[in-house]
Design a protein around this motif. Structure first.
Motif, mmCIF file in Angstrom:
data_model
loop_
_atom_site.group_PDB
_atom_site.id
_atom_site.type_symbol
_atom_site.label_atom_id
_atom_site.label_comp_id
_atom_site.label_asym_id
_atom_site.label_seq_id
_atom_site.Cartn_x
_atom_site.Cartn_y
_atom_site.Cartn_z
ATOM 1 N N PHE A 14 -0.360 1.765 9.898
ATOM 2 C CA PHE A 14 -0.121 0.346 9.662
ATOM 3 C C PHE A 14 1.365 0.030 9.559
ATOM 4 C CE2 PHE A 14 -4.254 1.302 7.541
ATOM 5 C CZ PHE A 14 -5.065 0.629 8.434
ATOM 6 N N ILE B 296 -5.284 -0.682 4.523
ATOM 7 C CA ILE B 296 -4.462 -1.875 4.331
ATOM 8 C C ILE B 296 -5.373 -2.968 3.783
ATOM 9 C CG2 ILE B 296 -4.734 -2.622 6.730
ATOM 10 C CD1 ILE B 296 -1.915 -3.855 6.563
ATOM 11 N N GLU C 28 0.530 -6.269 8.951
ATOM 12 C CA GLU C 28 0.528 -7.177 7.799
ATOM 13 C C GLU C 28 0.655 -8.628 8.241
ATOM 14 O OE1 GLU C 28 2.426 -6.144 3.983
ATOM 15 O OE2 GLU C 28 3.375 -4.525 5.150
ATOM 16 N N ASN D 64 -0.076 -7.899 -0.574
ATOM 17 C CA ASN D 64 -0.549 -6.921 0.400
ATOM 18 C C ASN D 64 -0.377 -5.519 -0.171
ATOM 19 O OD1 ASN D 64 -0.679 -9.185 2.023
ATOM 20 N ND2 ASN D 64 0.933 -8.546 3.414
ATOM 21 N N VAL E 59 -0.449 -1.580 1.384
ATOM 22 C CA VAL E 59 -0.586 -0.642 2.492
ATOM 23 C C VAL E 59 -0.552 0.763 1.916
ATOM 24 C CG1 VAL E 59 0.395 0.181 4.657
ATOM 25 C CG2 VAL E 59 0.553 -2.244 4.072
#
Length: 151
Positions: free
Chosen positions: A132, A108, A137, A85, A87
């Motif tokens: 975010f 994101i 997530e 991930n 961000v």
């Protein structure tokens, strides 16, 4: 609408037997864009591992010129390589950011795995700086787990 309230709606979309995969992906983009105020562009990119490029799939939001992104370039391209991930609280502070629009303030990107292979990602842009959280997530990981069942 809370992420918890959205989960059954995501499952309903992915479980719909009368829609094509792309129709389901577009419906998820529309659902997230309409339900979460700070999700201002929602879309999918899919990997071509031979060419090492990402290709734009269904999306909702402003048109983008970024229909093909090389692995490693921009946030999406970095996720294609890192499998993690990413961000970005403030895109202005990010060196390897591909500007889509001056209205985009944060982003994101969450990879989409099928059988342990990163086949693409969900990409969300926001017009708000640093909206975010870890909850975003986890929710987007859930969304991608449901989408993975379509492949």
């Amino acid at each position: 609408m809370t992420f918890q309230e959205l989960q059954p709606k995501v499952i309903a979309i992915t479980s719909n037997d009368t829609s094509t995969r792309d129709e389901k992906l577009l419906s998820i983009c529309q659902l997230l864009n309409e339900s979460i105020a700070y999700y201002n562009w929602v879309g999918f990119y899919f990997a071509n591992h031979d060419a090492k490029t990402l290709h734009l799939g269904p999306y909702v939001g402003a048109e983008t010129d970024h229909t093909v992104i090389p692995f490693g370039k921009g946030i999406c391209g970095q996720v294609a390589e890192s499998n993690a991930n990413f961000v970005v609280p403030d895109v202005a502070a990010q060196d390897n950011y591909i500007a889509c629009s001056f209205t985009v303030k944060s982003e994101i990107v969450v990879p989409l795995f099928v059988n342990g292979i990163n086949i693409g990602q969900i990409d969300i842009d926001s017009h708000v700086i640093d909206p975010f959280t870890e909850a975003d997530e986890r929710f987007l990981e859930f969304v991608n787990e449901e989408i993975a069942k379509l492949f």
